[in-house]
Design a protein around this motif. Sequence first.
Motif, PDB file in Angstrom:
ATOM      1  N   ASP A  86       0.819  -1.208   0.000  1.00  0.00           N
ATOM      2  CA  ASP A  86       0.000   0.000   0.000  1.00  0.00           C
ATOM      3  C   ASP A  86       0.852   1.256   0.000  1.00  0.00           C
ATOM      4  OD1 ASP A  86      -0.699   0.279   3.569  1.00  0.00           O
ATOM      5  OD2 ASP A  86       1.007  -0.602   2.509  1.00  0.00           O
ATOM      6  N   SER A  87       2.106   1.136  -0.491  1.00  0.00           N
ATOM      7  CA  SER A  87       2.968   2.305  -0.536  1.00  0.00           C
ATOM      8  C   SER A  87       2.598   3.195  -1.693  1.00  0.00           C
ATOM      9  CB  SER A  87       4.430   1.854  -0.684  1.00  0.00           C
ATOM     10  OG  SER A  87       4.586   1.179  -1.910  1.00  0.00           O
ATOM     11  N   GLY A  88       3.154   4.415  -1.646  1.00  0.00           N
ATOM     12  CA  GLY A  88       2.908   5.344  -2.746  1.00  0.00           C
ATOM     13  C   GLY A  88       2.068   6.509  -2.300  1.00  0.00           C
ATOM     14  N   PRO A  89       2.176   7.628  -2.990  1.00  0.00           N
ATOM     15  CA  PRO A  89       1.451   8.829  -2.619  1.00  0.00           C
ATOM     16  C   PRO A  89      -0.046   8.649  -2.826  1.00  0.00           C
ATOM     17  CG  PRO A  89       2.479   9.100  -4.759  1.00  0.00           C
ATOM     18  CD  PRO A  89       2.972   7.804  -4.204  1.00  0.00           C
ATOM     19  N   SER A  90      -0.837   9.332  -1.972  1.00  0.00           N
ATOM     20  CA  SER A  90      -2.293   9.245  -2.089  1.00  0.00           C
ATOM     21  C   SER A  90      -2.828  10.198  -3.137  1.00  0.00           C
ATOM     22  CB  SER A  90      -2.945   9.568  -0.735  1.00  0.00           C
ATOM     23  OG  SER A  90      -2.578  10.871  -0.315  1.00  0.00           O
ATOM     24  N   ASP A  91      -2.072  11.224  -3.500  1.00  0.00           N
ATOM     25  CA  ASP A  91      -2.564  12.192  -4.481  1.00  0.00           C
ATOM     26  C   ASP A  91      -2.611  11.565  -5.866  1.00  0.00           C
ATOM     27  OD1 ASP A  91      -3.131  14.919  -5.477  1.00  0.00           O
ATOM     28  OD2 ASP A  91      -1.216  14.602  -6.505  1.00  0.00           O
ATOM     29  N   PRO A  92      -3.775  11.554  -6.520  1.00  0.00           N
ATOM     30  CA  PRO A  92      -3.890  10.888  -7.828  1.00  0.00           C
ATOM     31  C   PRO A  92      -2.950  11.443  -8.871  1.00  0.00           C
ATOM     32  CG  PRO A  92      -6.049  11.398  -6.918  1.00  0.00           C
ATOM     33  CD  PRO A  92      -5.049  12.086  -6.064  1.00  0.00           C
TER      34      PRO A  92
ATOM     35  N   GLN B 120      -6.764  -6.845   1.508  1.00  0.00           N
ATOM     36  CA  GLN B 120      -6.954  -6.473   2.908  1.00  0.00           C
ATOM     37  C   GLN B 120      -8.096  -7.253   3.549  1.00  0.00           C
ATOM     38  OE1 GLN B 120      -7.408  -2.269   2.337  1.00  0.00           O
ATOM     39  NE2 GLN B 120      -5.266  -1.824   2.779  1.00  0.00           N
ATOM     40  N   PHE B 121      -9.170  -7.487   2.803  1.00  0.00           N
ATOM     41  CA  PHE B 121     -10.314  -8.218   3.338  1.00  0.00           C
ATOM     42  C   PHE B 121     -10.177  -9.730   3.151  1.00  0.00           C
ATOM     43  CE2 PHE B 121     -12.201  -4.008   2.922  1.00  0.00           C
ATOM     44  CZ  PHE B 121     -12.869  -3.901   4.140  1.00  0.00           C
ATOM     45  N   GLY B 122      -9.141 -10.158   2.434  1.00  0.00           N
ATOM     46  CA  GLY B 122      -8.962 -11.591   2.230  1.00  0.00           C
ATOM     47  C   GLY B 122      -9.903 -12.176   1.202  1.00  0.00           C
ATOM     48  N   ASP B 123     -10.223 -11.397   0.184  1.00  0.00           N
ATOM     49  CA  ASP B 123     -11.104 -11.883  -0.884  1.00  0.00           C
ATOM     50  C   ASP B 123     -10.240 -12.585  -1.938  1.00  0.00           C
ATOM     51  OD1 ASP B 123     -13.019 -12.353  -2.763  1.00  0.00           O
ATOM     52  OD2 ASP B 123     -13.525 -10.247  -3.145  1.00  0.00           O
ATOM     53  N   TRP B 124      -9.829 -13.792  -1.617  1.00  0.00           N
ATOM     54  CA  TRP B 124      -8.862 -14.498  -2.460  1.00  0.00           C
ATOM     55  C   TRP B 124      -9.443 -14.889  -3.811  1.00  0.00           C
ATOM     56  CZ3 TRP B 124      -5.298 -12.789   0.254  1.00  0.00           C
ATOM     57  CH2 TRP B 124      -5.273 -12.899   1.646  1.00  0.00           C
TER      58      TRP B 124
ATOM     59  N   LEU C 213       4.194 -12.867   0.955  1.00  0.00           N
ATOM     60  CA  LEU C 213       4.170 -14.310   1.163  1.00  0.00           C
ATOM     61  C   LEU C 213       4.155 -14.652   2.650  1.00  0.00           C
ATOM     62  CD1 LEU C 213       6.592 -15.592  -1.626  1.00  0.00           C
ATOM     63  CD2 LEU C 213       4.096 -15.445  -1.651  1.00  0.00           C
ATOM     64  N   ILE C 214       4.912 -13.920   3.452  1.00  0.00           N
ATOM     65  CA  ILE C 214       4.890 -14.144   4.903  1.00  0.00           C
ATOM     66  C   ILE C 214       3.510 -13.814   5.462  1.00  0.00           C
ATOM     67  CG2 ILE C 214       5.810 -13.347   7.114  1.00  0.00           C
ATOM     68  CD1 ILE C 214       8.515 -12.978   5.681  1.00  0.00           C
ATOM     69  N   ALA C 215       2.900 -12.732   4.944  1.00  0.00           N
ATOM     70  CA  ALA C 215       1.539 -12.386   5.372  1.00  0.00           C
ATOM     71  C   ALA C 215       0.578 -13.527   5.059  1.00  0.00           C
ATOM     72  CB  ALA C 215       1.092 -11.105   4.681  1.00  0.00           C
ATOM     73  N   GLY C 216       0.783 -14.174   3.910  1.00  0.00           N
ATOM     74  CA  GLY C 216      -0.064 -15.305   3.546  1.00  0.00           C
ATOM     75  C   GLY C 216       0.085 -16.473   4.511  1.00  0.00           C
ATOM     76  N   VAL C 217       1.322 -16.684   4.974  1.00  0.00           N
ATOM     77  CA  VAL C 217       1.546 -17.746   5.958  1.00  0.00           C
ATOM     78  C   VAL C 217       0.796 -17.429   7.247  1.00  0.00           C
ATOM     79  CG1 VAL C 217       3.282 -18.892   7.392  1.00  0.00           C
ATOM     80  CG2 VAL C 217       3.772 -18.394   4.985  1.00  0.00           C
TER      81      VAL C 217
ATOM     82  N   GLU D  49      -0.353  -6.505   9.334  1.00  0.00           N
ATOM     83  CA  GLU D  49       0.816  -5.702   9.689  1.00  0.00           C
ATOM     84  C   GLU D  49       2.017  -6.025   8.809  1.00  0.00           C
ATOM     85  OE1 GLU D  49       1.252  -6.596  13.810  1.00  0.00           O
ATOM     86  OE2 GLU D  49      -0.040  -4.942  14.463  1.00  0.00           O
ATOM     87  N   THR D  50       2.157  -7.280   8.410  1.00  0.00           N
ATOM     88  CA  THR D  50       3.298  -7.680   7.592  1.00  0.00           C
ATOM     89  C   THR D  50       3.118  -7.277   6.139  1.00  0.00           C
ATOM     90  OG1 THR D  50       3.663  -9.585   9.049  1.00  0.00           O
ATOM     91  CG2 THR D  50       4.729  -9.640   6.882  1.00  0.00           C
ATOM     92  N   GLY D  51       1.936  -7.540   5.594  1.00  0.00           N
ATOM     93  CA  GLY D  51       1.716  -7.273   4.176  1.00  0.00           C
ATOM     94  C   GLY D  51       1.413  -5.829   3.858  1.00  0.00           C
ATOM     95  N   ALA D  52       0.844  -5.097   4.821  1.00  0.00           N
ATOM     96  CA  ALA D  52       0.488  -3.693   4.588  1.00  0.00           C
ATOM     97  C   ALA D  52       0.817  -2.890   5.837  1.00  0.00           C
ATOM     98  CB  ALA D  52      -0.999  -3.567   4.241  1.00  0.00           C
ATOM     99  N   PRO D  53       2.103  -2.726   6.143  1.00  0.00           N
ATOM    100  CA  PRO D  53       2.503  -2.082   7.403  1.00  0.00           C
ATOM    101  C   PRO D  53       2.031  -0.647   7.558  1.00  0.00           C
ATOM    102  CG  PRO D  53       4.385  -2.379   5.938  1.00  0.00           C
ATOM    103  CD  PRO D  53       3.267  -3.157   5.352  1.00  0.00           C
TER     104      PRO D  53
END
Length: 555
Positions: free
Chosen positions: A24-30, A70-74, A132-136, A162-166
């Motif tokens: 989820d990195s990166g600037p929020s400004d479009p 984020q919601f786990g909609d795999w 991948l660690i977040a998936g585990v 926390e791991t996948g989207a700190p």
Amino acid sequence: MLSKLQLLIRRWFGSSSEQREHIDSGPSDPHTQSVMRHADRTGTHSSREQQSQLVAYDENLLDRSRTQWQFGDWDSLTQLDRGTLQHHPDRAKLALLAAAGHQALGSASDARNFTRLALDWGCSKKMVSQILIAGVHNTLGRAAAVGNQANRALRHFTAAIETGAPASPASLLTPARARHQLELLGLVQGALPAIISAPSAAPHTSSAPAWLSQRARECLLAEDVHNAVDDLLASNELTPPEHFWFCLELSDQFIDRKDKLTALHFLEMAREHMVEADESMRSTLMKKFISLGQAGEAADIAVNATLGQASALELSPEEKAALQAAYEKNRSIANAKSEHGHELLLAYLQTHLSDISMAAAVTAAATTAPDRQLVLVEIGTTRESVPGQGSTLKIADFCRMHDMHFITVDMDPHNTRMAADMFAKLGLPFEAVTMKGEDYLRETTREFDFVFLDAYDFDHGGHSALRQSRYEKYLGSPIDDEACHRMHLECAESMVRKLPPHGLVCLDDTWLEAGKWTAKGTLAMPYLLSHDFMLLEARNRAALLAPPLKKASDV
């Protein structure tokens, strides 16, 4: 075990000295995002990227996929395919999210393939290892849930976020992630309620994601707002949580337009997609209802949430049902004073339906359809689902309980489409007809017994621009009192010709003023009374009438 696995993955992908990246990195400004994406596309693979600039792509795909992760909609993430992604400027991150989806569903081969694509397309080893660690962690959380280890499951679901989207607030997203994973396991209604109602969980942000806000603005700028919203919601593009926040965003934007009625309508739509165990959704929606003067709706949400935790209150199912019935009774008594004409009609039918049915049977015995169901026709389908209104749903529910057939008629296809969708969702065999109400009553060969007239509005000076636009689109002109009076008069003329002796007609939005009927009944009420219709009751700014008994001799 987890620490060893983490160490192995980090050794494989790179050292810990690499710059920390996350999905989820990166600037929020479009605008900034657009500039950075353009800069990314002008690197060493210029010929390939020049080709990608010629191919259309979904600018909201990364935001939508990030929310699904984020919601786990795999399942949704596994729908991402290489052909869709290869020309997308965010293809590396999208490929990684697709890998996460396949990993969660146990498809190791597809997970490896998309992981390689993510790396080939420029994803850092650090970012890959995080996801991948977040998936585990997610897998371990599911395993703990199956083992009825609520605290352990909650810790792993939190660690996954926390791991996948700190940079994301894990305390806000964990309950939603946990609930969806439990739903996939079939555990929500049974074990582990602590996971999805953890007291440590903080509320969600009350703001919709940027891409949902943008979609809401696009809908409001469309030539036909209702069609734009309907098409998006019917596309199944949004997950239930996204549907909730999207409707809240629409509500906020209609508040900005000073259109309280439509704002309330979208709050009610958001309520249909609220996750009951999500405290943040509940509190956000309650606050919005209160801000629009609808504290009763907020109370409903609070009471239902409390009764949903009956076990925590040490209440038996019987005690819970008694409390629910008492609350609903008190609410219905209070609501009756603010309900529109449909409450007048349904209350009368509730009391007199047995006698009316007997009279109808006598009339029908002399016809070719002695076993015909009683039929109630509504002219003017619900446009906005708001407190005190929503006649279509309430009449449909009444007809279902009393084995009556129901037909709702409206000139606006948006309204009848909403009604038809509702009937289908509830499994009801009722009809939604797109047609001018006066034309339907004049032309139909169907027999009917009861009619609720609540169609063409009178001009009270407070109609929103959106409502006026619907009249202009489908009737050719904005709301006009003379047209309102004439339309209801034409309906009244059909009542005189077609309503059976046991029938009823209710006119909404009409009342006596200085001894004269006004608003929708300005011409219709005097006409019906002049043809010996009996005024049974007038309240809630509505009038209920019955045809003259002498009509029985004409049957």
